[in-house]
Design a protein around this motif. Structure first.
Motif, PDB file in Angstrom:
ATOM      1  N   SER A  25      -5.203   5.118   1.832  1.00 58.49           N
ATOM      2  CA  SER A  25      -4.715   4.712   2.978  1.00 58.49           C
ATOM      3  C   SER A  25      -4.207   6.222   3.586  1.00 58.49           C
ATOM      4  N   SER A  34       0.853   8.135   8.970  1.00 58.83           N
ATOM      5  CA  SER A  34       0.995   7.895  10.323  1.00 58.83           C
ATOM      6  C   SER A  34       0.850   9.349  11.038  1.00 58.83           C
ATOM      7  N   ARG A  53      -2.794   9.888  11.112  1.00 58.87           N
ATOM      8  CA  ARG A  53      -3.479   8.837  12.014  1.00 58.87           C
ATOM      9  C   ARG A  53      -3.452   9.189  13.635  1.00 58.87           C
ATOM     10  N   THR A 112     -10.205   7.282   5.034  1.00 60.44           N
ATOM     11  CA  THR A 112      -9.609   5.961   4.115  1.00 60.44           C
ATOM     12  C   THR A 112     -10.573   5.119   4.045  1.00 60.44           C
ATOM     13  N   ASP A 131     -10.051   1.822   3.071  1.00 59.45           N
ATOM     14  CA  ASP A 131      -9.657   0.647   3.171  1.00 59.45           C
ATOM     15  C   ASP A 131     -10.033  -0.252   4.475  1.00 59.45           C
ATOM     16  N   HIS A 164      -8.933  -2.681   6.283  1.00 59.40           N
ATOM     17  CA  HIS A 164      -8.035  -3.019   7.480  1.00 59.40           C
ATOM     18  C   HIS A 164      -7.479  -1.679   7.765  1.00 59.40           C
ATOM     19  N   ASP A 165      -7.154  -0.722   6.955  1.00 60.01           N
ATOM     20  CA  ASP A 165      -6.571   0.386   7.339  1.00 60.01           C
ATOM     21  C   ASP A 165      -7.603   1.393   8.363  1.00 60.01           C
ATOM     22  N   ARG A 166      -8.723   1.068   8.312  1.00 63.53           N
ATOM     23  CA  ARG A 166      -9.769   1.837   9.035  1.00 63.53           C
ATOM     24  C   ARG A 166      -9.633   1.317  10.848  1.00 63.53           C
ATOM     25  N   ARG A 212      -6.808   0.094  11.702  1.00 60.69           N
ATOM     26  CA  ARG A 212      -5.627   0.506  12.394  1.00 60.69           C
ATOM     27  C   ARG A 212      -6.063   1.830  12.794  1.00 60.69           C
TER      28      ARG A 212
END
Length: 427
Positions: A2, A5, A8, A136, A138, A140-142, A144
């Motif tokens: 992951s 923030s 991100r 990442t 992941d 679902h992390d993608r 986000r």
């Protein structure tokens, strides 16, 4: 794996550059050619389209170059800085005319500058898109990660869509607008370069991999081809809609100031509905979310064809904007899933090449939109040169190009979406 923030946010800042370059030419380049430089509408449509066709061949090359690059900062980040700053400088140059004082000479200046911009943009956008598959793994992390990116994209589109016309109409004209947007592009390039400094360093494609073999791998991935085809067709529709905002406000609504609330209504919802689309993706999957966004977009923009009162028009455009956010989040978060599946199957790094083909299709689609709109204006008898009183055929062409054509192009891909799957979508 992951991402933090901070990474991100840093990654999302790159969308200030991609959003600015994707928005302003699609919104103002055609009016710049037809009304400022007096280039005939049909010719202007071709000038907007042809430079982007270069990306079809060049973007995959840029992706392969970034895949094979070796640098202590990783293969992607140096391209983000160099390509982004070059794009900013060339963008300002594109809006310098009139220089020669003739439609032919100034139109050629714009076309050549546009080709140079597209080349620099390829070296920024392709590595930028490729990073999503490498930051990442992941599922679902993608979503986000891409949601943050689309939110920043919405900010860029909102700033450019609302602010660029205001600067264009100021004393500084198109030249001031070009400089301001160039500054935003440079800010985005510097932001993503600095903000991803702590991001994982991508792997490098083995030196024995050959370009034809990698293209064969793209052809062998049915999910990628299907998703790409759907995204490109929808990009044409979105590009057509964006090209029509200025004409709809000036010619049909007789209110140039209406362009700002219309554009804000289209883009601003993306800043508010990202959590909603994330929940839809988590509960029902990215594919179903993509299908829902497609239906909502087609129905809401088609209703604009009736040219309702302004408050209804703004509401319909806002619903279209809600759907537009989904049309960005889901396919762009499905892309890294498909890339990961292909890399696991082949054992080779292909993020750059797949992203190069993807961005080539996206860029061509967004360019085909204004090109198609230029053809519609020509068929409708639109008179270039800033003429206020346009024939009825031109008014009809403006409305159809803004509403029905985007509705058809976005909605027609719905059957294709049943065949798209990636990591986390199977079973």
């Amino acid at each position: 794996m992951s991402v933090t923030s901070g990474i991100r946010v840093g990654y999302a800042l790159g969308s200030l550059a991609t959003g600015a370059f994707a928005t302003v030419p699609g919104l103002l380049l055609l009016p710049f050619l037809t009304d400022r430089l007096a280039v005939p509408a049909a010719v202007a449509g071709v000038l907007v389209l042809l430079p982007k066709a270069w990306d079809v061949a060049f973007n995959p090359i840029a992706g392969r170059i970034s895949d094979r690059a070796t640098h202590r900062l990783g293969p992607r980040r140096p391209f983000l800085l160099r390509g982004g700053l070059a794009l900013a400088a060339l963008f300002a140059v594109m809006f310098l005319p009139p220089v020669f004082g003739t439609p032919l000479g100034d139109g050629a200046w714009v076309a050549v500058s546009f080709v140079a911009c597209a080349t620099a943009f390829a070296f920024f956008q392709v590595p930028y898109v490729a990073m999503a598959a490498e930051l990442t793994d992941d599922y679902h992390d993608r979503t986000r990660l891409i949601s943050w990116r689309v939110a920043a994209l919405a900010v860029a589109i909102l700033l450019c869509g609302a602010g660029a016309p205001l600067l264009r109409d100021s004393a500084g004209g198109y030249r001031l607008m070009g400089l301001a947007v160039a500054a935003l592009i440079a800010l985005g390039a510097l932001g993503v370069y600095i903000g991803t400094a702590q991001a994982p360093v991508a792997r490098v494609t083995p030196s024995g991999a050959r370009f034809p073999e990698l293209l064969a791998a793209v052809r062998s991935s049915r999910p990628f081809r299907t998703l790409l085809l759907a995204f490109v067709i929808q990009a044409i529709g979105i590009g057509t809609l964006l090209a029509g905002v200025d004409y709809l406000a000036r010619v049909v609504l007789h209110d140039p100031g209406a362009q700002t609330p219309l554009f804000a209504a289209f883009v601003a919802p993306a800043l508010l509905v990202m959590p909603l689309w994330q929940r839809v993706g988590r509960r029902w999957g990215k594919r179903r979310g993509y299908q829902a966004a497609t239906v909502l977009f087609a129905l809401s923009i088609a209703a604009v064809a009736f040219v309702p009162p302004m408050w209804v028009l703004v509401l319909l455009v806002a619903l279209t904007g809600v759907a537009y956010a989904g049309l960005q989040v889901f396919p762009m978060s499905m892309l890294p899933d498909i890339i990961t599946a292909e890399e696991k199957r082949s054992g080779a790094v292909r993020a750059g090449l797949f992203s190069g083909v993807w961005t080539a299709g996206e860029t061509l689609g967004l360019a085909l939109g204004p090109g198609l709109y230029g053809v519609l204006l020509a068929v409708g008898g639109y008179v270039s040169g800033g003429v206020v009183d346009q024939p009825e055929g031109a008014r009809v062409a403006i409305v159809v190009g803004f509403s029905l054509v985007p509705a058809v192009l976005v909605g027609v891909v719905l059957p294709l979406l049943s065949f798209v799957e990636g990591e986390g979508e199977r079973g």
